[in-house]
Design an enzyme around this catalytic site. Sequence first.
Site, PDB file in Angstrom:
ATOM      1  N   CYS A  85     -10.392  -2.791  39.276  1.00  0.00           N
ATOM      2  CA  CYS A  85     -11.483  -3.584  38.742  1.00  0.00           C
ATOM      3  C   CYS A  85     -12.586  -3.772  39.794  1.00  0.00           C
ATOM      4  CB  CYS A  85     -11.008  -5.022  38.244  1.00  0.00           C
ATOM      5  SG  CYS A  85     -12.225  -5.995  37.272  1.00  0.00           S
ATOM      6  N   HIS A 196      -6.828  -3.830  34.095  1.00  0.00           N
ATOM      7  CA  HIS A 196      -5.867  -4.418  35.108  1.00  0.00           C
ATOM      8  C   HIS A 196      -4.368  -4.077  34.933  1.00  0.00           C
ATOM      9  CE1 HIS A 196      -8.474  -7.377  37.373  1.00  0.00           C
ATOM     10  NE2 HIS A 196      -9.144  -7.368  36.228  1.00  0.00           N
ATOM     11  N   GLU A 198      -1.916  -4.546  36.610  1.00  0.00           N
ATOM     12  CA  GLU A 198      -1.129  -5.779  36.938  1.00  0.00           C
ATOM     13  C   GLU A 198      -0.872  -6.932  35.947  1.00  0.00           C
ATOM     14  OE1 GLU A 198      -3.967  -5.414  37.789  1.00  0.00           O
ATOM     15  OE2 GLU A 198      -4.779  -7.431  38.301  1.00  0.00           O
TER      16      GLU A 198
END
Lengths: 223, 80
Positions: A85, A196, A198
């Site tokens: 990002c 994302h 994660e």
Amino acid sequence: MVKFAVVVFPGTNCDFETEMVIRKAGAEAERVWYTTSLKDFDGVVLPGGFSYADYLRAGAIAARQEIMEEVKEFAHDERPVLGICNGFQILTEAGLLPGALRPNKIPRFLCRWVHLRVNDIETPFTSLYEQGEVIRMPIAHAEGNYYTEDPSKVRVVFQYSDEKGNVTEDANPNGSALNIAAVANEKGNVLGTMPHPERASDRFLGSEDGLRLFRSMVEWAKM
Amino acid sequence: MKWKVAVIVRLKEGLNDPEGRVIGKALGNLGYTVENLHVPKYFEFELDSENPEEEVEEMCKKLLANPLIHSWEYRIEPVS
């Protein structure tokens, strides 16, 4: 054990979860303030957030901090460099990845789950995926509209798609060229992704598809 | 009549400008000696009006600037 640096700039805010997921993927990880040396690390992750409050252009100020000279050495030495990002925006601003991330086609902040088609499994970050596989991750950005003069020349890793993997205009959330969601450099060791991974690394969050990206990266760093 | 308008809106002197300060500092990191960097906003547009000066002044007060914290200047030329 291989060790990754998770670089924290003023305004970075995805560092804790990124550090946690790298550990879950089997490596050591440490959040480091941007004035820290990276010499003890095997790889670098630039996490998401709003470094320097997105002043001037998202990622522009972070990309010109001294630590990026060390990140450039990692890129050059074919060690893994991952930007998520805002980290992706920093990598394009630093010239480590081609292209630029422009404001979304409809100019507002987008925060939602998307489907992605895995387009390149030859990178250190995607070796545990299957070619053409459809995965799910969240996006959360206002400037994710990938632009480059000749998108056919970049190494496209993920593309926004529908749930069947069709790369369509309807599945493109932000106006990116060729529905590009993630790109790598020519050698493959530098990856930038707007979605994302994660935030998609725990089944209780709705998807574990992102965890394989970190596992691929860790496996590769061990070699 | 049609006019070509350019407006610059800037923070009033003495007000804290964190964005300008951060960008100035980043140029400093690149080796330049920079002081007092500010980030004004620049607008350009075409305007169909019989009283361009009056209307542009109004636009600044109503939308383009916040009169409490900004000052502005503009250039108005006939469209050739």
